[in-house]
Design an enzyme around this catalytic site. Sequence first.
Site, PDB file in Angstrom:
ATOM      1  CG  LEU A  13     -67.431  34.785  11.455  1.00 37.20           C
ATOM      2  CD1 LEU A  13     -66.267  35.321  10.630  1.00 37.20           C
ATOM      3  CD2 LEU A  13     -67.624  35.627  12.710  1.00 37.20           C
ATOM      4  CG  ASP A  53     -70.286  25.449  -5.391  1.00 35.84           C
ATOM      5  OD1 ASP A  53     -69.384  26.262  -5.077  1.00 35.84           O
ATOM      6  OD2 ASP A  53     -70.050  24.294  -5.793  1.00 35.84           O
ATOM      7  CG  ASN A  76     -69.556  34.688   5.766  1.00 32.85           C
ATOM      8  OD1 ASN A  76     -68.714  35.123   6.550  1.00 32.85           O
ATOM      9  ND2 ASN A  76     -70.061  33.466   5.898  1.00 32.85           N
ATOM     10  CE1 TYR A 152     -59.176  33.049   4.970  1.00 29.64           C
ATOM     11  CE2 TYR A 152     -57.594  34.175   6.382  1.00 29.64           C
ATOM     12  CZ  TYR A 152     -58.903  33.918   6.005  1.00 29.64           C
ATOM     13  OH  TYR A 152     -59.933  34.539   6.664  1.00 29.64           O
ATOM     14  CE  LYS A 156     -60.936  35.920   3.639  1.00 28.48           C
ATOM     15  NZ  LYS A 156     -62.363  36.008   3.250  1.00 28.48           N
TER      16      LYS A 156
END
Length: 227
Positions: A13, A53, A76, A152, A156
């Site tokens: 992406l 990083d 991102n 995960y 988010k």
Amino acid sequence: MSTILITGANKGLGHEAARRLLEAGHDVWMGARDAGRGRAAADALGGRFVQIDVTDDASVAAAAETVGTLDVLINNAGIGGARKPLPETTPDDVAQVLETNVLGIVRVTRAFLPLLERSASPVIVNVSSGMGSITVTSDPSRVESTIAGLAYPASKTAVNMMTTQYAKALPQFRVNAVDPGYTGTDFNQHRGTQTVSEGTDAIVAMAMIGPDGPTGTFVDRKGPVPW
């Protein structure tokens, strides 16, 4: 023309968003942890490479010094974490994901705020996921509801909350979270049903909003996403 930094831009992406924003005439810094891959990706598209990083304070500080001027920050860079059954997930598994996906955004945003504050129209785009929406992951009609995980999805959800808090704390900025949708990339072994171009629609749109654009929102390519 805006000066834009995209973290994790050497593939997926981030790479496609860089390609589209360069095509639209913007000055794009493509950030990547791996210098070789990052520089090759930037050279191929005609972007500018900066090594970063997001888990390392010194690396992020050096990147901010290199970039120097910035209008749009696209957070991102992210990882999915260990692929194992949820009951076997350890605190270290979760911590590793939060270090990149959550603390990485805090680290990068903090370092680049002085640059963004000098912009006439500062923008921050945080790449989130439908997996971070409690409503979406509870909806039987959505594929996100079929996936059980700790690290995960929690990361988010945290990104979404941080987005709203940054938006409140920085009223002169436009700060938004985006859900790319289920897009075929290395991240999901190309199982996603959207093209990478479709997956970057919301990222690109939010990167190019003006000072009268929305802030504190969570959207995908079709519109608002429920929290």
